[in-house]
Design an enzyme around this catalytic site. Structure first.
Site, PDB file in Angstrom:
ATOM      1  N   ASN A  25     -13.965  -4.980  -7.051  1.00 24.67           N
ATOM      2  CA  ASN A  25     -13.193  -4.796  -5.927  1.00 24.67           C
ATOM      3  C   ASN A  25     -13.754  -3.804  -5.140  1.00 24.67           C
ATOM      4  O   ASN A  25     -13.069  -3.684  -3.790  1.00 24.67           O
ATOM      5  CB  ASN A  25     -11.582  -4.706  -6.272  1.00 24.67           C
ATOM      6  CG  ASN A  25     -11.070  -6.170  -6.709  1.00 24.67           C
ATOM      7  OD1 ASN A  25     -11.594  -7.288  -6.260  1.00 24.67           O
ATOM      8  ND2 ASN A  25     -10.211  -6.001  -7.774  1.00 24.67           N
ATOM      9  N   ARG A  95     -13.602 -14.403  -0.466  1.00 23.17           N
ATOM     10  CA  ARG A  95     -12.508 -13.972  -0.006  1.00 23.17           C
ATOM     11  C   ARG A  95     -12.705 -12.373   0.698  1.00 23.17           C
ATOM     12  O   ARG A  95     -12.360 -12.192   1.795  1.00 23.17           O
ATOM     13  CB  ARG A  95     -11.409 -13.791  -0.740  1.00 23.17           C
ATOM     14  CG  ARG A  95      -9.997 -13.135  -0.018  1.00 23.17           C
ATOM     15  CD  ARG A  95      -8.758 -13.371  -0.957  1.00 23.17           C
ATOM     16  NE  ARG A  95      -7.677 -12.994  -0.254  1.00 23.17           N
ATOM     17  CZ  ARG A  95      -7.035 -13.646   0.784  1.00 23.17           C
ATOM     18  NH1 ARG A  95      -7.607 -14.862   1.032  1.00 23.17           N
ATOM     19  NH2 ARG A  95      -5.985 -13.278   1.092  1.00 23.17           N
ATOM     20  N   CYS A 119     -11.487 -22.487   6.573  1.00 27.85           N
ATOM     21  CA  CYS A 119     -10.460 -23.298   7.092  1.00 27.85           C
ATOM     22  C   CYS A 119      -9.393 -22.298   7.681  1.00 27.85           C
ATOM     23  O   CYS A 119      -9.595 -21.167   7.189  1.00 27.85           O
ATOM     24  CB  CYS A 119      -9.835 -24.197   5.990  1.00 27.85           C
ATOM     25  SG  CYS A 119      -9.310 -23.307   4.839  1.00 27.85           S
ATOM     26  N   PRO A 125      -2.000 -14.775   5.399  1.00 27.11           N
ATOM     27  CA  PRO A 125      -3.002 -14.050   4.689  1.00 27.11           C
ATOM     28  C   PRO A 125      -3.829 -13.058   5.145  1.00 27.11           C
ATOM     29  O   PRO A 125      -4.205 -12.007   4.823  1.00 27.11           O
ATOM     30  CB  PRO A 125      -3.942 -15.099   4.032  1.00 27.11           C
ATOM     31  CG  PRO A 125      -3.325 -16.353   4.027  1.00 27.11           C
ATOM     32  CD  PRO A 125      -2.335 -16.367   5.479  1.00 27.11           C
ATOM     33  N   ILE A 126      -3.540 -13.313   6.681  1.00 19.73           N
ATOM     34  CA  ILE A 126      -4.720 -12.226   7.534  1.00 19.73           C
ATOM     35  C   ILE A 126      -3.777 -11.496   8.391  1.00 19.73           C
ATOM     36  O   ILE A 126      -4.070 -10.544   9.056  1.00 19.73           O
ATOM     37  CB  ILE A 126      -5.721 -13.128   8.092  1.00 19.73           C
ATOM     38  CG1 ILE A 126      -6.938 -12.092   8.353  1.00 19.73           C
ATOM     39  CG2 ILE A 126      -5.384 -13.646   9.468  1.00 19.73           C
ATOM     40  CD1 ILE A 126      -7.648 -11.933   7.326  1.00 19.73           C
ATOM     41  N   GLN A 128      -1.525  -8.797   8.319  1.00 16.26           N
ATOM     42  CA  GLN A 128      -1.391  -7.457   8.241  1.00 16.26           C
ATOM     43  C   GLN A 128      -2.712  -6.714   8.766  1.00 16.26           C
ATOM     44  O   GLN A 128      -2.879  -5.865   9.355  1.00 16.26           O
ATOM     45  CB  GLN A 128      -1.236  -6.983   6.773  1.00 16.26           C
ATOM     46  CG  GLN A 128       0.148  -7.357   6.542  1.00 16.26           C
ATOM     47  CD  GLN A 128       1.593  -7.007   7.086  1.00 16.26           C
ATOM     48  OE1 GLN A 128       1.541  -5.749   7.563  1.00 16.26           O
ATOM     49  NE2 GLN A 128       2.000  -7.778   7.932  1.00 16.26           N
TER      50      GLN A 128
END
Length: 240
Positions: A25, A95, A119, A125-126, A128
């Protein structure tokens, strides 16, 4: 084979040594972060995994020079970055590709990146990430399986995260490093890989304080220098 139970019999003392890989990560954020450097850097303790390899391929497509010096050591020269449009077919595969948005926006004031899965995942999910970019002065469009962010210039601002998000925290840091003035990001995530990304950027000349706490303060700098070597933090999940 499905097990009904796992039986552990003790006492048995554990002893010996294991090698802990670099944190995935952290690596998938630090590699895009090299875009902010107008120069060359060397990354050590890089996990040799598919997401890392795709990240390297994307940097090459953008104009960077990427070379494996060893099984876990990368040389990256981003001084020749020419494009701000990441290949949609590659960025949609994993991701963490959204870290390219903050890095490209900070370096080129423009970024186009495919959303994970190719998609339109909707706002949640995006959102912020987009909120942070817009607070810095960018215009953000999410449509047709991609996110586009553009700005005439980026100016530091106060950003409050409505949801604690690792991805949005890192992306806000990436976009703020070269912005004019000071950016204060509140209600941020505090994971070790966020601290590692901040440490990497600081090693390259950024001024980021507070990573690992609830508030991160970033004083914008004019540029990040290369010619540095940085070792990715060991993966705490693998260690556990």
């Amino acid at each position: 084979i499905q097990l009904d139970k796992l039986v552990v019999k003790g006492p048995t003392r554990l002893k010996g040594n294991v090698i802990i890989s670099g944190a995935k990560n952290a690596a998938v954020a630090i590699i895009p972060a090299t875009i902010l450097i107008n120069g060359k850097c060397v990354l050590e303790n890089v996990p040799n995994i598919s997401d890392v390899k795709i990240s390297c391929d994307i940097l090459k497509d953008l104009g960077a020079k990427v070379e494996w010096l060893g099984e876990h050591e990368l040389s990256i020269d981003t001084s020749s970055i020419i494009s701000s449009n990441a290949p949609l077919d590659k960025t949609s595969k994993f991701r963490a590709s959204y870290y390219l948005i903050g890095s490209l926006l900070g370096r080129k004031l423009s970024a186009t990146v495919g959303l994970p899965g190719g998609c339109n995942l909707g706002a949640r999910p995006i959102d912020q990430h987009a909120k942070a970019f817009e607070a810095l002065g960018a215009k953000v469009d999410i449509s047709q399986g991609k996110i586009t962010a553009k700005a005439k210039k980026l100016i530091g601002n106060s950003i409050y995260m409505d949801v604690v998000s690792v991805g949005a925290t890192i992306n806000a840091m990436l976009a703020s490093v070269l912005a004019e003035g000071t950016t204060v990001i509140e209600n941020v995530a505090k994971e070790p890989h966020i601290v590692d990304v901040a440490n990497f950027l600081n090693t390259m000349g950024a001024d980021i304080r507070g990573a690992g706490t609830d508030v991160i303060k970033i004083n914008g700098v004019k540029e990040l220098h290369g010619d540095c070597t940085y070792s990715v933090v060991p993966d705490q999940i693998e260690a556990g």
